[in-house]
Design an enzyme around this catalytic site. Sequence first.
Site, PDB file in Angstrom:
ATOM      1  N   GLU A 196       0.799  -1.221   0.000  1.00 51.29           N
ATOM      2  CA  GLU A 196       0.000   0.000   0.000  1.00 51.29           C
ATOM      3  C   GLU A 196       0.838   1.280   0.000  1.00 51.29           C
ATOM      4  O   GLU A 196       0.408   2.293  -0.523  1.00 51.29           O
ATOM      5  CB  GLU A 196      -0.947   0.002   1.213  1.00 51.29           C
ATOM      6  CG  GLU A 196      -2.041  -1.040   1.168  1.00 51.29           C
ATOM      7  CD  GLU A 196      -3.037  -0.821   0.035  1.00 51.29           C
ATOM      8  OE1 GLU A 196      -3.350   0.348  -0.281  1.00 51.29           O
ATOM      9  OE2 GLU A 196      -3.471  -1.840  -0.560  1.00 51.29           O
ATOM     10  N   SER A 219     -56.154 -11.643  33.427  1.00 52.70           N
ATOM     11  CA  SER A 219     -56.052 -11.990  34.847  1.00 52.70           C
ATOM     12  C   SER A 219     -54.718 -11.631  35.483  1.00 52.70           C
ATOM     13  O   SER A 219     -54.551 -11.789  36.700  1.00 52.70           O
ATOM     14  CB  SER A 219     -56.307 -13.492  35.032  1.00 52.70           C
ATOM     15  OG  SER A 219     -57.621 -13.811  34.606  1.00 52.70           O
TER      16      SER A 219
END
Length: 761
Positions: free
Chosen positions: A189, A470
């Site tokens: 690179e 409930s």
Amino acid sequence: MAFTILLTLVIICGLGIGAYSYFALEKELTAKLESKKFIVPTEFYAAPPTFQTHSQIQISDIEKQLLRQNYRRREFDQRLLSGDYFIATREQCAARLQVGLDENQDACIGWVTQDTRTQDVDSSIQVLVVQKDRLISRIFKGAPFEEVQEAVSEAPLLAQYIGNEPLMQKTVTLGEVPPMCSNAVMSIEDAQFLEHGGVSFKGIFRALVKNVTSGRRAQGGSTITQQLVKNYFLTSERTLKRKYQEFIMSVLLESRFSKDQILETYLNVIYLGQNGAFQVRGYGAAARYYFGKELTDLNISECALMAAIVNSPGLYNPFKKPENAERRRNLVLTKMKGLNYISQAQFDEADRQPLPGAPRTIASETAPYYLDAVRKQLTAQGLSPDGLKIYTGLDLEAQETAQDALRGHLENLEKNNKHISNLKAKGHSLEGTVLVGNNQTGLVSVVVGGRNFRMTQFNRAIDGHRQIGSIMKPFVFLTALLNKTESGEPYTPVTLLNDEKFTYKYEGQAWSPDNYGKKYFGTVPMFYALKNSLNAATASLGLAVGLGNVIDVTHEMGVTSHLKSFPAMTLGAFEMYPKEVLQSYMTLAAMGQRPSLSFIRRALNSDNVEVFVHDPRPVSTVDPAAVASLVSMMKQTILSGTARSITMSGFFNPAAGKTGTTSDNKDAWFAGFTPYLTTVVWVGYDNNLPHKLTGSNGAVPVWTQVMKKIGTRFPADDFPWPENTEKVMLDQKTLEALNAYKEGDPTQVELVFDKEKSPDL
């Protein structure tokens, strides 16, 4: 003369613009550097695994947790370093601990957490001694080893994000990067990285010549510094302005930081591929993804392949395009040999190495609904999650258990329940939620907001507003236990109620609650009416104690939804969020001490400053003795009531709870708790189709499966009853006299009473 003046003005203007741009970009770069804009991901951490004596574990499960965090296994007699663990037999464990162990104590596992400093390693070893029945019998910490009651591992990194994009990233120091990996990436690179000042004119000229001679853009001239600037400070547009900014900022970056700092940052943030929805960022994460190794363990061939992937992770993906990857790796090795980083022999050996054959890590969002809840809590508190380190209450094993239990149960119903199977064939998918919270800390450890986050991101556990049925009844009974009857007697678990068909008229309306199956039991004690979820008895009780009082008590327990004062409210004919159910039932489990619900333990910003800390201190609500009486009644729901399948399925730890079924069979609930954990389960359709399930067969099986796995980690202790209470055992004769015994019921029932209200039985 005019041309000379014009040219001079152009040069002056150009220099002025250049100088202005330089200083403007310098200011921008400095601001970004000071705010650490080099990709600061949001990091989510799960709760640290905690182990207590008399709780059940599987050593193999603990080992999986440690291996998931890349711990290293050592022999039982080796010195442990940070991130090491050992597993030993009884004899080996006794030798290591220098204590006597009995024959029932089968094995032990010990570890040193990864964040332990080198000088503290010996004193930080934690060892669990496990019996043959999987109970933790003893816990040691040393050295020298001392017996303790609790061992704590470290908080595992759960997920990372950039914005809303999931990320795989493991930050490493340059010292952890093998020199061959640094050399490899510089070779391919930026061979002059150590020489240039941010921009390589040689590289630009070489790239220009190459591109002209090839007739296309075959090569770029960007340095590593330029790549860092381009990817993390600028946009991806290809314009002269952006190239100029890149040029100036690269020079500035080199003037602010050393080469080592620039290279380390580059290696930590460079994009190296895609693992499903997850970006693989940096060498630390890429080493794990591509090779299943730590970065420090990579060889020359692997370093060369990593450098090859940097140029184009899609084009040189070794899993998908192995020929391209191998060719590019060869080019990297050639460059390294040409720069004398490796010898011919090393080149030949590295070039012969096979590519990795398949992804070593398949990333997945372990708990997407949980993370959604975390983000919503932060937003509600005016905090942005971006860039924070967020330490959550998430229990990874419990979350996975809950997700699997819910998904398996829903799939089983869609396969074997005729009504639900027919709805599935018409495209209707049954949904559900699971929430688990710690009663002492208020921290939520599990959030399952649906069966599949990818199919629908609607978080039913947090945002689903459903009728509770409930689930509401315990608050009616608690209100009674806090008050007196019309005759002035205190309500107790054995106060008799009328479970008969009745009609209540109000505001020009008539309301007649029906029992399940339209079966009525006459005069029954309160505990019997609650454990069997009798509608008529509950409704008459709610009307007797006052609907306004019921609403007040319900809000005291932690419910925040608006409740209207109408009679059907006593049976849960209104909507609540599942997290409200969790909050209110955790308050019951803690004997009226309302914990502050939180999904987050603490959060740190990028400067490691705490921006949020959970306060676990609870708020006192109503009389603990009344809550204790209620909890003892709710224990009967599990022992012999509507949730008795829990004990029949093999969960025997002391627990209490309540089933919930709406009158139109659109919602099925179960909320239950031990002294340590509260778990809430809901099952239903998003479009409110009736599923014809009850809380017993719709939600209880999920709760049972989850709690058999995670509830048994804790000691099988009974609830910590308040001092001003007493236990009363009702025998069969007493139960028959109270009309609370039917064939198949227990012949003894234990209830808890306020000492001042305990009746003569």
